[in-house]
Design an enzyme around this catalytic site. Structure first.
Site, PDB file in Angstrom:
ATOM      1  N   ASP A 189       0.959  -0.953   0.053  1.00 52.03           N
ATOM      2  CA  ASP A 189       0.136   0.089   0.003  1.00 52.03           C
ATOM      3  C   ASP A 189       0.908   1.176   0.000  1.00 52.03           C
ATOM      4  OD1 ASP A 189      -1.374   2.146   0.791  1.00 52.03           O
ATOM      5  OD2 ASP A 189      -2.763   1.195   1.485  1.00 52.03           O
ATOM      6  N   HIS A 190       1.074   1.917  -1.152  1.00 54.46           N
ATOM      7  CA  HIS A 190       2.177   2.974  -1.268  1.00 54.46           C
ATOM      8  C   HIS A 190       1.977   4.008  -0.284  1.00 54.46           C
ATOM      9  CE1 HIS A 190      -0.717   5.464  -3.571  1.00 54.46           C
ATOM     10  NE2 HIS A 190       0.124   6.326  -3.489  1.00 54.46           N
ATOM     11  N   HIS A 252      -5.829   2.717   1.386  1.00 54.02           N
ATOM     12  CA  HIS A 252      -5.058   3.938   1.892  1.00 54.02           C
ATOM     13  C   HIS A 252      -5.629   4.716   3.440  1.00 54.02           C
ATOM     14  CE1 HIS A 252      -3.175   3.190  -1.617  1.00 54.02           C
ATOM     15  NE2 HIS A 252      -3.862   4.099  -2.400  1.00 54.02           N
TER      16      HIS A 252
HETATM   17  C1  BG6 Z   1      -3.866   4.836  -6.023  1.00 54.80           C
HETATM   18  C2  BG6 Z   1      -5.200   4.918  -6.737  1.00 54.80           C
HETATM   19  O1  BG6 Z   1      -3.882   3.868  -5.135  1.00 54.80           O
HETATM   20  O2  BG6 Z   1      -3.558   6.004  -5.331  1.00 54.80           O
HETATM   21  C3  BG6 Z   1      -5.354   6.104  -7.422  1.00 54.80           C
HETATM   22  O3  BG6 Z   1      -5.421   3.560  -7.326  1.00 54.80           O
HETATM   23  C4  BG6 Z   1      -5.031   7.435  -6.618  1.00 54.80           C
HETATM   24  O4  BG6 Z   1      -6.587   6.220  -7.948  1.00 54.80           O
HETATM   25  C5  BG6 Z   1      -3.752   7.207  -6.102  1.00 54.80           C
HETATM   26  O5  BG6 Z   1      -4.634   8.322  -7.866  1.00 54.80           O
HETATM   27  C6  BG6 Z   1      -3.073   8.575  -4.970  1.00 54.80           C
HETATM   28  O6  BG6 Z   1      -1.963   8.306  -4.723  1.00 54.80           O
HETATM   29  P1  BG6 Z   1      -1.164   9.456  -4.289  1.00 54.80           P
HETATM   30  O7  BG6 Z   1       0.070   9.162  -3.770  1.00 54.80           O
HETATM   31  O8  BG6 Z   1      -1.275  10.199  -5.365  1.00 54.80           O
HETATM   32  O9  BG6 Z   1      -2.098  10.142  -3.099  1.00 54.80           O
END
Ligand code: BG6
Length: 503
Positions: A189-190, A252
């Protein structure tokens, strides 16, 4: 969380499924390049790409180097030199992940040819593919014995979505666990790799002043906002089957919420932190489908204006149905039923095509029991708030009342702001670099455990069910606004409102 390479990573092969795909080129290869460039990639790593496109090893190496150059803006020679210095060896195997033959060929390639067996060493299987291939890849690897840790580790690295709902998530787990043990599975989960998400732990558990206030006695409610100004871009086909709840809330938002509201872990390591997160997730009230309707608002953007430029509505986006019912916005009212948080509503919202990209957590504290400065003297006074800004301009703001200079005793809300960029001049690894490094080092702290994934699905599943029923209404909002107006009604107490982030 490990920070230096370990000797036993020296003979690692990173097998990339979906090696020609967008995710690999945008995220994985630049991360690899960054580790090589900073000297943190162990010597002699092999990168073995698997995808359907026909190409040879040299061509594959070239595409990786090109992607690194594109991501860093530096020239290709520099990236190539960094890989050469770490003696990175690129190999490529054409084949479909849906074809069992591919896995025999992969086993041969890893063992050094059909006349093997040679030791394989450590293997990181990195799935940069569509989620529909996760099970086939696990089966393919398992069937040819590549999940066994005979002569080195075998790790299975996979990115969300982990299932489409609770049932499919349980299925996926059962499937992966046929071949791999939990400790071998690294779910990305980035958000967990964002420094400021990790900083929630530092704020809470390395300071004495916040934690005593971090409970129902002082906190009136919590708000979590994950807003994006982008639309669905070129991901309409994917998004049609996902929607905001699955795409952002199940993963997230739940992770950020868990870190913000969990109990202090006994020790800051992977198992203790994940134990506390899952305990917190288990305390979140799971509504019946009827209650879920009352406790949620789902929306979809229509045409509007972002950054002074007109943008189309969701239904006009590429690969989106003209009568699509998919939500691009969701707001929920959650309750955490435990000793610390009972009675403190948690409001979460996320949306695409909102006015700005901003992720923040707001702890809104109770008002004073009696305000001795009634009337116009305190007209601008608002309750205390602590805002943890995850992105952009990472930082922390404390909102409190202060006297306005002058004869009258007038009080207004002011902000005490801490900004990371200004205060701490150190650059860490970017998110994917960190995750790749940790997966290679075997540190699972920033990866999601099975029980966390499943509990998060248990929480969001009733909303999915409720919305599938007639009357699970979709509200429209104009691109460039903060979502459907009706979301204000989710806030329980009169006078409460969604906080408008400081832009
Ligand atoms: C991803 C989603 O997990 O997270 C995307 O699939 C979203 O739809 C993205 O745009 C948002 O990530 P960040 O790091 O830009 O907040």
């Amino acid at each position: 969380m490990a920070t230096t390479p370990r000797a036993d990573e020296a003979a690692t092969t990173i097998v990339v499924f979906g090696a020609t795909g967008d995710l690999a080129h945008r995220k994985l290869y630049p991360a690899l390049g960054s580790l090589a460039g900073s000297g943190q990639l162990p010597q002699g790593v092999s990168v073995l790409g698997v995808a359907r496109t026909e190409m040879d090893d040299a061509e594959f190496a070239r595409t990786v180097i090109e992607s690194v150059a594109k991501a860093t803006g530096e020239d290709e020679e520099r990236g190539a030199a960094a890989f050469a210095k770490c003696e990175v060896h690129f190999r490529y195997l054409p084949g479909s992940a849906a074809d069992p033959e591919t896995f025999h060929a992969l086993a041969d390639a890893l063992r050094g040819g059909p006349d093997g067996p040679h030791p394989i060493g450590n293997c990181l299987f990195y799935l940069s593919t569509a989620p529909s291939l996760f099970e086939a890849i696990a089966d393919g690897l398992g069937a040819v014995g590549l999940a066994h840790e005979d002569d080195g580790f075998r790790r299975f690295v996979v990115e969300k979505p982990f299932g489409h709902d609770l049932e499919s998530a349980l299925d996926l787990t059962r499937h992966l666990c046929r071949w791999f043990e939990e400790r071998q599975i690294f779910r990305i989960d980035h958000y967990l790799a964002k420094e400021t998400v990790q900083n929630i732990l530092a704020l809470r558990f390395t300071n004495t002043i916040f934690e005593p206030l971090w409970n129902r006695r002082y906190v009136d409610h919590v708000q979590i906002t994950v807003a994006e100004d982008l639309g669905v871009e070129h991901r309409g086909a994917f998004y049609e089957h996902a929607g905001a709840l699955r795409d952002i809330v199940q993963n997230h938002v739940m992770q950020v919420l868990a870190l913000t509201m969990m109990e202090p872990p006994t020790w800051m390591d992977a198992e203790h932190i994940r134990d506390e997160k899952v305990k917190l997730l288990r305390a979140i009230d799971i509504p019946s489908p009827d209650e879920a309707v009352d406790k949620s608002v789902r929306g979809q953007y229509t045409a509007g204006v972002i950054d002074a430029a007109p943008v189309v509505g969701y239904r006009e986006e590429e690969a989106v149905a003209a009568d699509s019912e998919t939500e691009t916005y969701v707001a929920l009212r959650l309750n955490v039923d435990n000793w610390r948080w009972a009675g403190v509503p948690v409001y979460v919202r996320t949306g695409k095509r909102l006015p700005a990209r901003v992720t923040e957590i707001t702890m809104r504290f109770h008002g004073v029991p009696f305000l001795a400065f009634e009337g116009t003297l305190s007209r601008d006074l608002r309750p205390n708030m602590l805002v943890l800004r995850i992105q952009p301009h990472e930082g922390i703001s404390l909102k409190f009342g202060a006297k306005v200079p002058g004869e009258a005793f007038r009080v207004q809300s002011v902000s005490m702001d801490f900004g990371y960029e200004q205060a701490i001049h150190a650059t860490g690894m970017d998110g994917y670099t960190r995750l790749l490094f940790d997966a290679m080092s075997g540190d699972p702290t920033l990866f999601i455990r099975t029980d966390e994934v499943e509990q998060a699905w248990r929480i969001v599943d009733p909303y999915l069910q409720a919305w599938a029923e007639p009357g699970g209404g979709l509200h429209f909002y104009k691109a460039g606004t903060w979502g459907p107006h009706i979301a204000e009604l989710l806030l329980e107490r009169s006078g409460d409102a969604w906080r408008e982030p400081d832009l």
